[in-house]
Design a protein around this motif. Structure first.
Motif, short mmCIF file in Angstrom:
data_model
loop_
_atom_site.label_atom_id
_atom_site.label_comp_id
_atom_site.label_asym_id
_atom_site.label_seq_id
_atom_site.Cartn_x
_atom_site.Cartn_y
_atom_site.Cartn_z
N LEU A 1 0.82 -1.20 0.00
CA LEU A 1 0.00 0.00 0.00
C LEU A 1 0.86 1.26 0.00
N THR A 2 0.48 2.20 -0.83
CA THR A 2 1.09 3.53 -0.83
C THR A 2 0.13 4.60 -0.33
N GLU A 3 -1.17 4.30 -0.28
CA GLU A 3 -2.17 5.23 0.24
C GLU A 3 -3.17 4.46 1.08
N LEU A 4 -3.41 4.94 2.30
CA LEU A 4 -4.36 4.32 3.21
C LEU A 4 -5.22 5.41 3.83
N VAL A 5 -6.53 5.33 3.60
CA VAL A 5 -7.49 6.31 4.12
C VAL A 5 -8.57 5.54 4.88
N ILE A 6 -8.70 5.80 6.17
CA ILE A 6 -9.72 5.17 7.01
C ILE A 6 -10.44 6.29 7.75
N GLN A 7 -11.67 6.57 7.34
CA GLN A 7 -12.44 7.68 7.90
C GLN A 7 -13.79 7.19 8.40
N ASP A 8 -14.32 7.93 9.37
CA ASP A 8 -15.60 7.57 10.00
C ASP A 8 -15.55 6.18 10.62
N LEU A 9 -14.38 5.75 10.96
CA LEU A 9 -14.16 4.46 11.62
C LEU A 9 -13.20 4.69 12.77
N GLU A 10 -13.42 4.00 13.86
CA GLU A 10 -12.56 4.14 15.03
C GLU A 10 -11.31 3.27 14.86
N VAL A 11 -10.16 3.92 14.84
CA VAL A 11 -8.88 3.21 14.77
C VAL A 11 -8.12 3.53 16.05
N ARG A 12 -8.00 2.58 16.92
CA ARG A 12 -7.29 2.81 18.17
C ARG A 12 -5.80 2.98 17.90
N HIS A 13 -5.16 3.76 18.77
CA HIS A 13 -3.79 4.14 18.46
C HIS A 13 -2.85 2.94 18.44
N GLU A 14 -3.12 1.89 19.24
CA GLU A 14 -2.29 0.69 19.15
C GLU A 14 -2.48 0.00 17.81
N ASP A 15 -3.72 -0.06 17.33
CA ASP A 15 -3.98 -0.66 16.03
C ASP A 15 -3.38 0.16 14.90
N ALA A 16 -3.43 1.48 15.04
CA ALA A 16 -2.86 2.34 14.01
C ALA A 16 -1.35 2.14 13.91
N LEU A 17 -0.68 2.02 15.05
CA LEU A 17 0.76 1.78 15.02
C LEU A 17 1.08 0.44 14.39
N TYR A 18 0.25 -0.57 14.66
CA TYR A 18 0.47 -1.88 14.05
C TYR A 18 0.31 -1.81 12.53
N ALA A 19 -0.72 -1.09 12.07
CA ALA A 19 -0.92 -0.96 10.63
C ALA A 19 0.21 -0.19 9.97
N LEU A 20 0.65 0.89 10.60
CA LEU A 20 1.74 1.68 10.03
C LEU A 20 3.06 0.90 10.03
N GLU A 21 3.23 0.05 11.00
CA GLU A 21 4.45 -0.75 11.05
C GLU A 21 4.55 -1.71 9.87
N MET A 22 3.40 -2.15 9.36
CA MET A 22 3.41 -3.09 8.23
C MET A 22 3.45 -2.39 6.88
N THR A 23 3.03 -1.12 6.82
CA THR A 23 2.98 -0.41 5.54
C THR A 23 4.27 0.39 5.35
N THR A 24 5.32 -0.30 5.02
CA THR A 24 6.62 0.36 4.88
C THR A 24 6.71 1.21 3.62
#
Length: 536
Positions: free
Chosen positions: A243-266
């Motif tokens: 992924l080069t673009e990730l947009v998640i809106q109107d959805l709850e993304v907890r900060h631990e989950d967000a860090l996990y997702a960002l860690e995988m999207t190098t």
């Protein structure tokens, strides 16, 4: 032309040039009447004109989708031939179903016509509907997607949850050409969004852009607020590493989950999230029928015990744009920002749904920690309470666009800081140089209920400092300036801003009124009135 070959039907390729060579398309005119200039244009130029004319689709055309495309085929034989035999004209299929519950056979026939005329070129398929009751309409998305699933390059859906769910459950190798997808799951009050186990997206080999959001029914009582649905990246099944673009809106993304997702999207370049800060949970007491016993006191750690290992930093070497809408616990999201390493960040936007403190030190640490040396070009901050932001602005001399909305700042010091200052090269009053904070600033937006709004004398000094700042910034290249306040400006100062607004000063000036009630600042209709979303 269709003929039989060894039991198979073969369709010969009829090019635009060969089709136009048919004499039936030649218009016979009297010799004394000159031919129309439109017939002298090359077919390729006429096709390009058609592409430009149909580039923008009208969202209001709910009952007659792709209207402009078919209008071109009804003008004359030449235009019809050029339009029908220009496959790229039919590669973007837009189907606005609106609120209809019948008449889907015409939509299916329309889509099939566009698919056939686009031949084998990649497709951009856009399907939208405002109906949330899935029982009232058929699963039209599956009927339209399945026949051309191997050709879809861009897929955009705004449909009920059950229909988007069916798309995601396709086999892993269904969407071989898919590069970008945008899904808005329409939900009612009793439903929740569905973004998990997306096998069709996980198996898309060239998928780069994913946009997921939630919508609400027009009559829903929840349409004015954010959905409380949690997005879990552990269950999503997305091809994170591509992924080069990730947009998640109107959805709850907890900060631990967000860090996990960002860690995988190098390889991520642009990230937009609705981030929710979750406070640490207190110990939970289990209620049982057993007699109550006092738990033993925890054993203190030895004095010589090593400190716990710090959490692993999350490095995003390609991230260019980060846009966050933060809500949740009323403390600074240090657990999120302190783990990020963003060496090439250019655009940063942070919007709080509630007034939450965000110290300037958190932003400066994000910029100056080991492995990070970015310099922002765009910075937007909304609904923030904290100390002065001037140290952070000084670390970003390349800023060209700046938004500060409801940040609880003092207007006078901010205006003086953005005004060029004269500074001597030595103590004896030698050569003076002009020191300018943010020399590349082109767009500036300031809106707040300023502390200097009362008494009137203090507000007069503050607005005078703003006018001096705008005048100096105009000479330095400022192009657009937005200013919002609750207290009105004086007549003379308002006239001066009006003079700049008319273009005499070469700068576009806009003033907005900030109402006293600010309970719902993050509503899109109000926040867009103050922020220039199209410019920033």
């Amino acid at each position: 032309m269709v003929f039989q070959d060894d039991g198979f039907t073969v369709r010969s390729l009829v090019t635009l040039k060969s089709f136009l060579s048919d004499r039936a398309l030649t218009v016979k005119r009297p010799r004394q009447q000159p031919p129309s200039l439109i017939f002298t244009l090359p077919a390729e130029m006429l096709a390009e004109m058609f592409l430009q004319a149909t580039d923008d689709q009208d969202p209001a055309s709910l009952l007659n989708p792709m209207h402009s495309h078919f209008v071109l085929t009804r003008v004359c034989a030449l235009w019809r031939a050029v339009a029908i035999h220009t496959p790229s004209l039919w590669c973007r299929v837009v189907l606005h179903l609106g609120g209809r519950t019948t008449g889907f056979s015409s939509i299916t026939s329309l889509a099939k016509t566009c698919f056939d005329r686009s031949r084998e070129l990649p497709l951009a398929l856009i399907i939208s509907s405002s109906v949330t009751d899935s029982s009232s309409i058929p699963n039209l998305s599956m009927d339209l997607v399945l026949p051309v699933r191997h050709r879809i390059r861009h897929l955009e859906l705004k449909l009920p949850v059950v229909f988007t769910e069916s798309i995601f459950k396709l086999p892993r190798n269904s969407l071989k050409a898919l590069r970008s997808i945008s899904v808005c799951a329409m939900i009612s009050d009793a439903e929740s969004a569905w973004f998990r186990s997306m096998s069709a997206l996980e198996g898309a080999p060239v998928l780069e852009s994913v946009k997921l959001s939630c919508g609400h029914a027009p009559n829903s009582v929840m349409q004015w607020r954010m959905a409380e649905t949690r997005f879990d990246p552990y269950l999503a099944g997305l091809p994170w590493e591509r992924l080069t673009e990730l947009v998640i809106q109107d959805l709850e993304v907890r900060h631990e989950d967000a860090l996990y997702a960002l860690e995988m999207t190098t390889s991520l370049v642009r990230c937009v999230m609705d981030l929710r800060i979750i406070a640490p949970l207190a110990p939970v007491l289990a209620f049982t029928n057993l007699p109550f016993t006092v738990p033993p006191a925890p054993t203190p750690a030895p004095a010589d015990a090593p400190p716990p290992n710090p959490p692993k930093p999350v490095k995003l070497p390609a991230l260019h744009t980060l846009e966050l809408a933060v809500s949740g616990a009323s403390n600074a999201p240090a657990d999120f920002f302190d783990r990020l390493i963003l060496p090439f960040l250019k655009e940063l936007s942070i919007k709080y749904k509630d007034r939450q403190p965000l110290p300037c030190a958190t932003l400066t640490d994000l910029q100056t920690r080991s492995g990070t040396s970015f310099s922002l070009h765009r910075f937007a901050l909304a609904s923030r309470t904290g100390d002065s932001l001037l140290p952070f602005l000084e670390h970003n001399p390349l800023l060209s666009r700046l938004q500060l909305v409801f940040c609880a700042l003092e207007l006078t010091p901010l205006a003086h800081a953005l005004t060029p200052q004269r500074k001597s090269d030595n103590d004896e009053g030698g050569t003076q140089t002009q020191v300018l904070l943010l020399p590349h600033l082109r767009l500036l937006s300031l809106a707040d209920r300023w502390t200097e709004e009362a008494p009137a004398a203090r507000w007069a000094r503050a607005t005078k400092a703003v006018l001096e700042m705008v005048r100096s910034r105009q000479r330095a290249g400022l192009e657009k300036f937005t200013f919002g306040s609750q207290a009105p400006l004086g007549a003379k100062r308002a006239a001066r801003l009006e003079k700049w607004r008319t273009g005499a000063g070469g700068i576009c000036v806009r003033t907005v009124c900030v109402p006293p009630e600010r309970a719902h600042l993050m509503r899109a209709d109000y926040i867009n009135m103050i922020l220039w979303e199209d410019e920033f």
